[in-house]
Design a protein around this motif. Structure first.
Motif, PDB file in Angstrom:
ATOM      1  N   GLN A 187      -4.387  38.497  96.495  1.00 26.73           N
ATOM      2  CA  GLN A 187      -5.752  38.203  95.802  1.00 26.73           C
ATOM      3  C   GLN A 187      -5.879  36.607  95.665  1.00 26.73           C
ATOM      4  OE1 GLN A 187      -6.510  39.636  92.098  1.00 26.73           O
ATOM      5  NE2 GLN A 187      -6.522  41.863  92.573  1.00 26.73           N
ATOM      6  N   ILE A 188      -6.984  36.281  96.236  1.00 25.41           N
ATOM      7  CA  ILE A 188      -7.372  34.834  96.182  1.00 25.41           C
ATOM      8  C   ILE A 188      -8.533  34.545  95.201  1.00 25.41           C
ATOM      9  CG2 ILE A 188      -6.239  34.198  98.358  1.00 25.41           C
ATOM     10  CD1 ILE A 188      -8.979  34.340  99.630  1.00 25.41           C
ATOM     11  N   PHE A 189      -8.765  33.428  94.920  1.00 25.79           N
ATOM     12  CA  PHE A 189      -9.681  33.300  93.564  1.00 25.79           C
ATOM     13  C   PHE A 189     -11.020  32.117  93.999  1.00 25.79           C
ATOM     14  CE2 PHE A 189      -5.692  34.701  92.047  1.00 25.79           C
ATOM     15  CZ  PHE A 189      -6.308  35.727  91.335  1.00 25.79           C
ATOM     16  N   LYS A 190     -11.795  32.144  93.387  1.00 22.30           N
ATOM     17  CA  LYS A 190     -13.215  31.143  93.444  1.00 22.30           C
ATOM     18  C   LYS A 190     -13.466  30.952  91.683  1.00 22.30           C
ATOM     19  CE  LYS A 190     -16.271  28.661  95.114  1.00 22.30           C
ATOM     20  NZ  LYS A 190     -15.776  27.441  95.579  1.00 22.30           N
ATOM     21  N   VAL A 191     -13.675  29.766  91.504  1.00 18.22           N
ATOM     22  CA  VAL A 191     -14.249  29.379  90.216  1.00 18.22           C
ATOM     23  C   VAL A 191     -15.565  29.058  90.471  1.00 18.22           C
ATOM     24  CG1 VAL A 191     -13.939  27.653  88.468  1.00 18.22           C
ATOM     25  CG2 VAL A 191     -11.978  28.732  89.492  1.00 18.22           C
ATOM     26  N   PHE A 192     -16.721  29.586  89.649  1.00 13.89           N
ATOM     27  CA  PHE A 192     -17.700  29.099  89.756  1.00 13.89           C
ATOM     28  C   PHE A 192     -18.411  28.677  88.076  1.00 13.89           C
ATOM     29  CE2 PHE A 192     -19.233  31.679  93.628  1.00 13.89           C
ATOM     30  CZ  PHE A 192     -19.489  30.500  94.267  1.00 13.89           C
ATOM     31  N   ARG A 193     -19.254  27.900  88.096  1.00 12.36           N
ATOM     32  CA  ARG A 193     -20.062  27.447  87.046  1.00 12.36           C
ATOM     33  C   ARG A 193     -20.916  28.648  86.795  1.00 12.36           C
ATOM     34  NH1 ARG A 193     -19.070  23.105  89.913  1.00 12.36           N
ATOM     35  NH2 ARG A 193     -17.966  21.468  88.958  1.00 12.36           N
ATOM     36  N   ALA A 194     -21.486  28.828  85.415  1.00 13.64           N
ATOM     37  CA  ALA A 194     -22.322  29.809  85.335  1.00 13.64           C
ATOM     38  C   ALA A 194     -23.446  30.118  86.182  1.00 13.64           C
ATOM     39  CB  ALA A 194     -22.722  30.139  83.792  1.00 13.64           C
ATOM     40  N   PRO A 195     -24.094  28.840  86.338  1.00 11.16           N
ATOM     41  CA  PRO A 195     -25.286  29.087  87.383  1.00 11.16           C
ATOM     42  C   PRO A 195     -25.180  29.508  88.576  1.00 11.16           C
ATOM     43  CG  PRO A 195     -25.290  26.984  85.827  1.00 11.16           C
ATOM     44  CD  PRO A 195     -24.151  27.545  85.556  1.00 11.16           C
ATOM     45  N   GLU A 196     -23.948  29.089  89.002  1.00 10.95           N
ATOM     46  CA  GLU A 196     -23.635  29.343  90.302  1.00 10.95           C
ATOM     47  C   GLU A 196     -23.378  30.782  90.682  1.00 10.95           C
ATOM     48  OE1 GLU A 196     -21.516  25.016  90.970  1.00 10.95           O
ATOM     49  OE2 GLU A 196     -20.346  26.739  90.475  1.00 10.95           O
ATOM     50  N   TRP A 197     -22.507  31.437  89.824  1.00  9.36           N
ATOM     51  CA  TRP A 197     -22.491  32.664  89.436  1.00  9.36           C
ATOM     52  C   TRP A 197     -23.546  33.620  89.390  1.00  9.36           C
ATOM     53  CZ3 TRP A 197     -19.995  36.923  90.787  1.00  9.36           C
ATOM     54  CH2 TRP A 197     -19.791  38.016  89.985  1.00  9.36           C
ATOM     55  N   ALA A 198     -24.655  33.070  88.453  1.00  8.16           N
ATOM     56  CA  ALA A 198     -26.135  33.865  88.397  1.00  8.16           C
ATOM     57  C   ALA A 198     -26.542  33.874  89.657  1.00  8.16           C
ATOM     58  CB  ALA A 198     -26.847  33.303  87.223  1.00  8.16           C
ATOM     59  N   GLN A 199     -26.574  32.775  90.459  1.00  6.72           N
ATOM     60  CA  GLN A 199     -27.292  32.544  91.756  1.00  6.72           C
ATOM     61  C   GLN A 199     -26.656  33.649  92.719  1.00  6.72           C
ATOM     62  OE1 GLN A 199     -25.784  31.008  94.897  1.00  6.72           O
ATOM     63  NE2 GLN A 199     -27.351  32.263  95.950  1.00  6.72           N
ATOM     64  N   MET A 200     -25.326  33.614  92.765  1.00  4.90           N
ATOM     65  CA  MET A 200     -24.580  34.860  93.600  1.00  4.90           C
ATOM     66  C   MET A 200     -25.142  35.971  93.315  1.00  4.90           C
ATOM     67  SD  MET A 200     -20.588  35.265  94.454  1.00  4.90           S
ATOM     68  CE  MET A 200     -20.031  36.607  95.613  1.00  4.90           C
ATOM     69  N   GLN A 201     -25.325  36.522  92.150  1.00  2.00           N
ATOM     70  CA  GLN A 201     -25.468  37.920  91.569  1.00  2.00           C
ATOM     71  C   GLN A 201     -26.763  38.169  91.937  1.00  2.00           C
ATOM     72  OE1 GLN A 201     -23.898  37.158  87.271  1.00  2.00           O
ATOM     73  NE2 GLN A 201     -22.854  38.920  87.733  1.00  2.00           N
ATOM     74  N   ARG A 202     -27.835  37.085  91.882  1.00  2.38           N
ATOM     75  CA  ARG A 202     -29.119  37.255  92.084  1.00  2.38           C
ATOM     76  C   ARG A 202     -29.406  37.698  93.624  1.00  2.38           C
ATOM     77  NH1 ARG A 202     -31.041  32.540  90.661  1.00  2.38           N
ATOM     78  NH2 ARG A 202     -30.897  31.762  93.011  1.00  2.38           N
ATOM     79  N   ASP A 203     -28.615  36.872  94.471  1.00  2.53           N
ATOM     80  CA  ASP A 203     -29.033  36.698  95.911  1.00  2.53           C
ATOM     81  C   ASP A 203     -28.235  37.789  96.689  1.00  2.53           C
ATOM     82  OD1 ASP A 203     -30.823  34.809  95.157  1.00  2.53           O
ATOM     83  OD2 ASP A 203     -29.733  33.177  96.260  1.00  2.53           O
ATOM     84  N   GLY A 204     -26.956  38.109  95.911  1.00  6.56           N
ATOM     85  CA  GLY A 204     -26.065  39.133  96.472  1.00  6.56           C
ATOM     86  C   GLY A 204     -24.899  38.267  97.292  1.00  6.56           C
TER      87      GLY A 204
END
Length: 116
Positions: free
Chosen positions: A2-19
């Motif tokens: 496993q490897i990891f990515k750290v996102f701030r909440a708005p970055e994660w929300a954008q990814m969830q919204r856009d896929g």
């Protein structure tokens, strides 16, 4: 692995919204999505996210990102995983909030989910 990515909440929300996402501002500037191994994650958090709260940790299976994942020399001569394509929601094995304490960020058990 496993490897990891750290996102701030708005970055994660954008990814969830856009896929999918091309990443945070540093990723866009460098032309790839910065990722970390479990061993690299504590220094990544302290160096790039010191004092920040509301962070989200995403886990991916390295082999699922091939052939677009490259291991390249970075901080201190260590090989870091860099993804040369958008990070997609179906790349994510699990996600969770990163807790903070007086000592900094707490990543806890990074073995959640299938170790892949």
């Amino acid at each position: 692995m496993q490897i990891f990515k750290v996102f701030r909440a708005p970055e994660w929300a954008q990814m969830q919204r856009d896929g999918q996402t091309l990443g945070a501002p540093v990723d866009l500037a460098d032309g790839y999505v910065h990722l970390s191994t479990a061993e690299q994650l504590p220094v990544t958090l302290s160096k790039h996210f010191a004092g920040e709260t509301g962070l989200i940790l995403l886990a991916c299976k390295a082999h699922d990102l091939a052939p677009d994942l490259r291991w390249e020399v970075s901080r201190g001569g260590a090989l870091f995983p860099h993804l040369y394509r958008p990070l997609r929601m179906n790349d994510i094995v699990w996600s969770r909030a990163i807790a903070t304490t007086d000592q900094g960020h707490e990543t806890g058990d990074l073995g959640w989910g299938d170790p892949g």
